[in-house]
Scaffold this motif. Structure first.
Motif, PDB file in Angstrom:
ATOM      1  N   ARG A 153      18.703 -31.037 -31.553  1.00 21.98           N
ATOM      2  CA  ARG A 153      18.541 -32.238 -30.726  1.00 21.98           C
ATOM      3  C   ARG A 153      19.873 -32.699 -30.154  1.00 21.98           C
ATOM      4  O   ARG A 153      20.923 -32.438 -30.723  1.00 21.98           O
ATOM      5  N   ILE A 154      19.777 -33.384 -29.040  1.00 19.71           N
ATOM      6  CA  ILE A 154      20.914 -34.085 -28.451  1.00 19.71           C
ATOM      7  C   ILE A 154      20.677 -35.555 -28.762  1.00 19.71           C
ATOM      8  O   ILE A 154      19.602 -36.088 -28.470  1.00 19.71           O
ATOM      9  N   ILE A 155      21.675 -36.202 -29.349  1.00 17.83           N
ATOM     10  CA  ILE A 155      21.520 -37.592 -29.751  1.00 17.83           C
ATOM     11  C   ILE A 155      22.495 -38.472 -28.977  1.00 17.83           C
ATOM     12  O   ILE A 155      23.708 -38.259 -29.022  1.00 17.83           O
ATOM     13  N   GLU A 156      21.954 -39.434 -28.274  1.00 14.92           N
ATOM     14  CA  GLU A 156      22.644 -40.467 -27.515  1.00 14.92           C
ATOM     15  C   GLU A 156      23.363 -39.946 -26.279  1.00 14.92           C
ATOM     16  O   GLU A 156      23.118 -40.412 -25.177  1.00 14.92           O
ATOM     17  N   SER A 157      24.267 -38.996 -26.432  1.00 20.47           N
ATOM     18  CA  SER A 157      24.964 -38.418 -25.282  1.00 20.47           C
ATOM     19  C   SER A 157      25.363 -36.990 -25.643  1.00 20.47           C
ATOM     20  O   SER A 157      25.476 -36.650 -26.813  1.00 20.47           O
ATOM     21  N   PRO A 158      25.585 -36.166 -24.632  1.00 22.29           N
ATOM     22  CA  PRO A 158      25.931 -34.776 -24.921  1.00 22.29           C
ATOM     23  C   PRO A 158      27.344 -34.639 -25.501  1.00 22.29           C
ATOM     24  O   PRO A 158      28.184 -35.509 -25.301  1.00 22.29           O
ATOM     25  N   ILE A 159      27.582 -33.527 -26.177  1.00 21.10           N
ATOM     26  CA  ILE A 159      28.920 -33.212 -26.690  1.00 21.10           C
ATOM     27  C   ILE A 159      29.808 -32.742 -25.536  1.00 21.10           C
ATOM     28  O   ILE A 159      30.896 -33.259 -25.337  1.00 21.10           O
ATOM     29  N   THR A 160      29.332 -31.765 -24.759  1.00 22.59           N
ATOM     30  CA  THR A 160      30.097 -31.216 -23.638  1.00 22.59           C
ATOM     31  C   THR A 160      29.526 -31.722 -22.324  1.00 22.59           C
ATOM     32  O   THR A 160      30.184 -32.428 -21.578  1.00 22.59           O
ATOM     33  N   SER A 161      28.306 -31.335 -22.033  1.00 26.37           N
ATOM     34  CA  SER A 161      27.529 -31.819 -20.892  1.00 26.37           C
ATOM     35  C   SER A 161      26.078 -31.558 -21.258  1.00 26.37           C
ATOM     36  O   SER A 161      25.795 -30.766 -22.166  1.00 26.37           O
ATOM     37  N   LEU A 162      25.162 -32.198 -20.557  1.00 26.87           N
ATOM     38  CA  LEU A 162      23.755 -31.944 -20.867  1.00 26.87           C
ATOM     39  C   LEU A 162      23.430 -30.467 -20.701  1.00 26.87           C
ATOM     40  O   LEU A 162      22.789 -29.862 -21.562  1.00 26.87           O
ATOM     41  N   GLU A 163      23.893 -29.861 -19.602  1.00 28.14           N
ATOM     42  CA  GLU A 163      23.595 -28.458 -19.361  1.00 28.14           C
ATOM     43  C   GLU A 163      24.179 -27.567 -20.453  1.00 28.14           C
ATOM     44  O   GLU A 163      23.489 -26.674 -20.969  1.00 28.14           O
ATOM     45  N   ALA A 164      25.439 -27.784 -20.822  1.00 29.63           N
ATOM     46  CA  ALA A 164      26.086 -26.955 -21.849  1.00 29.63           C
ATOM     47  C   ALA A 164      25.425 -27.152 -23.210  1.00 29.63           C
ATOM     48  O   ALA A 164      25.227 -26.191 -23.961  1.00 29.63           O
ATOM     49  N   ASP A 165      25.073 -28.377 -23.520  1.00 32.11           N
ATOM     50  CA  ASP A 165      24.424 -28.652 -24.806  1.00 32.11           C
ATOM     51  C   ASP A 165      23.026 -28.036 -24.865  1.00 32.11           C
ATOM     52  O   ASP A 165      22.642 -27.456 -25.878  1.00 32.11           O
ATOM     53  N   ILE A 166      22.278 -28.159 -23.770  1.00 32.66           N
ATOM     54  CA  ILE A 166      20.949 -27.536 -23.702  1.00 32.66           C
ATOM     55  C   ILE A 166      21.092 -26.023 -23.871  1.00 32.66           C
ATOM     56  O   ILE A 166      20.340 -25.391 -24.617  1.00 32.66           O
ATOM     57  N   LYS A 167      22.073 -25.439 -23.200  1.00 34.82           N
ATOM     58  CA  LYS A 167      22.301 -24.000 -23.286  1.00 34.82           C
ATOM     59  C   LYS A 167      22.563 -23.574 -24.731  1.00 34.82           C
ATOM     60  O   LYS A 167      21.992 -22.591 -25.217  1.00 34.82           O
ATOM     61  N   ALA A 168      23.420 -24.312 -25.417  1.00 35.94           N
ATOM     62  CA  ALA A 168      23.719 -23.986 -26.818  1.00 35.94           C
ATOM     63  C   ALA A 168      22.453 -24.071 -27.676  1.00 35.94           C
ATOM     64  O   ALA A 168      22.202 -23.200 -28.509  1.00 35.94           O
ATOM     65  N   ILE A 169      21.655 -25.090 -27.444  1.00 37.75           N
ATOM     66  CA  ILE A 169      20.439 -25.281 -28.251  1.00 37.75           C
ATOM     67  C   ILE A 169      19.422 -24.186 -27.983  1.00 37.75           C
ATOM     68  O   ILE A 169      18.914 -23.561 -28.923  1.00 37.75           O
ATOM     69  N   VAL A 170      19.106 -23.928 -26.720  1.00 33.38           N
ATOM     70  CA  VAL A 170      18.041 -22.958 -26.427  1.00 33.38           C
ATOM     71  C   VAL A 170      18.470 -21.525 -26.714  1.00 33.38           C
ATOM     72  O   VAL A 170      17.626 -20.657 -26.935  1.00 33.38           O
ATOM     73  N   ASN A 171      19.778 -21.276 -26.737  1.00 39.83           N
ATOM     74  CA  ASN A 171      20.278 -19.937 -27.086  1.00 39.83           C
ATOM     75  C   ASN A 171      20.586 -19.826 -28.582  1.00 39.83           C
ATOM     76  O   ASN A 171      21.188 -18.848 -29.012  1.00 39.83           O
ATOM     77  N   ASN A 172      20.205 -20.844 -29.334  1.00 41.75           N
ATOM     78  CA  ASN A 172      20.372 -20.859 -30.790  1.00 41.75           C
ATOM     79  C   ASN A 172      21.832 -20.671 -31.214  1.00 41.75           C
ATOM     80  O   ASN A 172      22.119 -20.016 -32.209  1.00 41.75           O
ATOM     81  N   GLU A 173      22.735 -21.253 -30.437  1.00 43.20           N
ATOM     82  CA  GLU A 173      24.156 -21.217 -30.771  1.00 43.20           C
ATOM     83  C   GLU A 173      24.467 -22.375 -31.710  1.00 43.20           C
ATOM     84  O   GLU A 173      23.685 -23.327 -31.845  1.00 43.20           O
ATOM     85  N   LEU A 174      25.610 -22.297 -32.357  1.00 38.45           N
ATOM     86  CA  LEU A 174      26.034 -23.377 -33.238  1.00 38.45           C
ATOM     87  C   LEU A 174      26.173 -24.657 -32.414  1.00 38.45           C
ATOM     88  O   LEU A 174      26.898 -24.676 -31.405  1.00 38.45           O
ATOM     89  N   TYR A 175      25.462 -25.690 -32.794  1.00 37.97           N
ATOM     90  CA  TYR A 175      25.503 -26.961 -32.066  1.00 37.97           C
ATOM     91  C   TYR A 175      25.251 -28.081 -33.054  1.00 37.97           C
ATOM     92  O   TYR A 175      24.276 -28.062 -33.799  1.00 37.97           O
ATOM     93  N   THR A 176      26.150 -29.052 -33.062  1.00 40.48           N
ATOM     94  CA  THR A 176      25.990 -30.221 -33.908  1.00 40.48           C
ATOM     95  C   THR A 176      25.990 -31.447 -33.012  1.00 40.48           C
ATOM     96  O   THR A 176      26.957 -31.685 -32.284  1.00 40.48           O
ATOM     97  N   PRO A 177      24.907 -32.241 -33.046  1.00 39.58           N
ATOM     98  CA  PRO A 177      24.839 -33.445 -32.205  1.00 39.58           C
ATOM     99  C   PRO A 177      25.924 -34.462 -32.577  1.00 39.58           C
ATOM    100  O   PRO A 177      26.531 -34.378 -33.647  1.00 39.58           O
TER     101      PRO A 177
END
Length: 186
Positions: A153-177
């Motif tokens: 999930r993305i919580i409140e605001s993206p870490i990098t950008s919405l597009e980059a955060d979505i990319k990390a999530i849907v590609n199952n990359e390491l991502y911490t909200p």
């Protein structure tokens, strides 16, 4: 009574009781309004909310290179969004998020948006309780599901950008909200 008629009546009663009005608006004593419960883009683009929805949607420049790289994987997900039409972060991020989804040709029937209450007694709750058990502490919260399981999930605001955060999530990359929850993502 005929069992078939009884089953039909029970199904009708259940479907009517579980139906929820889309874009339900709550009006406060000071004439301020907010959406509550399940909503869609039409509700956000309506008169009461278009003053922030429209400019935040139209002015946002989607990173088209990122969209190309996430389009296929993104379409395999369902997304649940919790937001508040009274919340500054939601007003900024949700229109941008919707614009990104549209640019990626995301099947919008796989997007569910829920507006939570901003009043003290029901703060960040929805009429149908969609937030129960999901650890919704901040809004907006964008929850991604694949094969019926929450992936991240993305919580409140993206870490990098919405597009980059979505990319990390849907590609199952390491991502911490920004605000990790106690929920675990495999």
């Amino acid at each position: 009574m005929n069992p078939l008629i009884l089953i039909t009546l029970l199904l009708l009663a259940f479907s009517n009781s579980s139906a929820q009005t889309i874009n339900q608006e709550v009006k406060l004593e000071n004439d301020r309004v907010f959406l509550l419960g399940q909503i869609d883009e039409n509700g956000l683009a309506s008169n009461s909310y278009q003053n922030w929805y429209k400019p935040n949607y139209e002015d946002y420049q989607v990173d088209t290179n990122s969209i190309t790289s996430i389009k296929n994987e993104l379409s395999k997900h369902k997304i649940l969004v919790f937001m508040g039409t009274w919340c500054g972060d939601s007003k900024r991020e949700v229109p941008r998020f919707i614009k990104i989804l549209k640019a990626a040709d995301f099947p919008m029937e796989n997007l569910k948006m829920v507006a939570v209450d901003g009043r003290k007694d029901n703060y960040k709750k929805s009429p149908a309780g969609e937030e129960w058990g999901l650890s919704i502490k901040r809004v907006p919260t964008f929850i991604f599901y694949k094969d019926g399981k929450e992936t991240n999930r993305i919580i409140e605001s993206p870490i990098t950008s919405l597009e980059a955060d979505i990319k990390a999530i849907v590609n199952n990359e390491l991502y911490t909200p920004n605000y990790p929850t106690s929920l675990h993502f495999d």
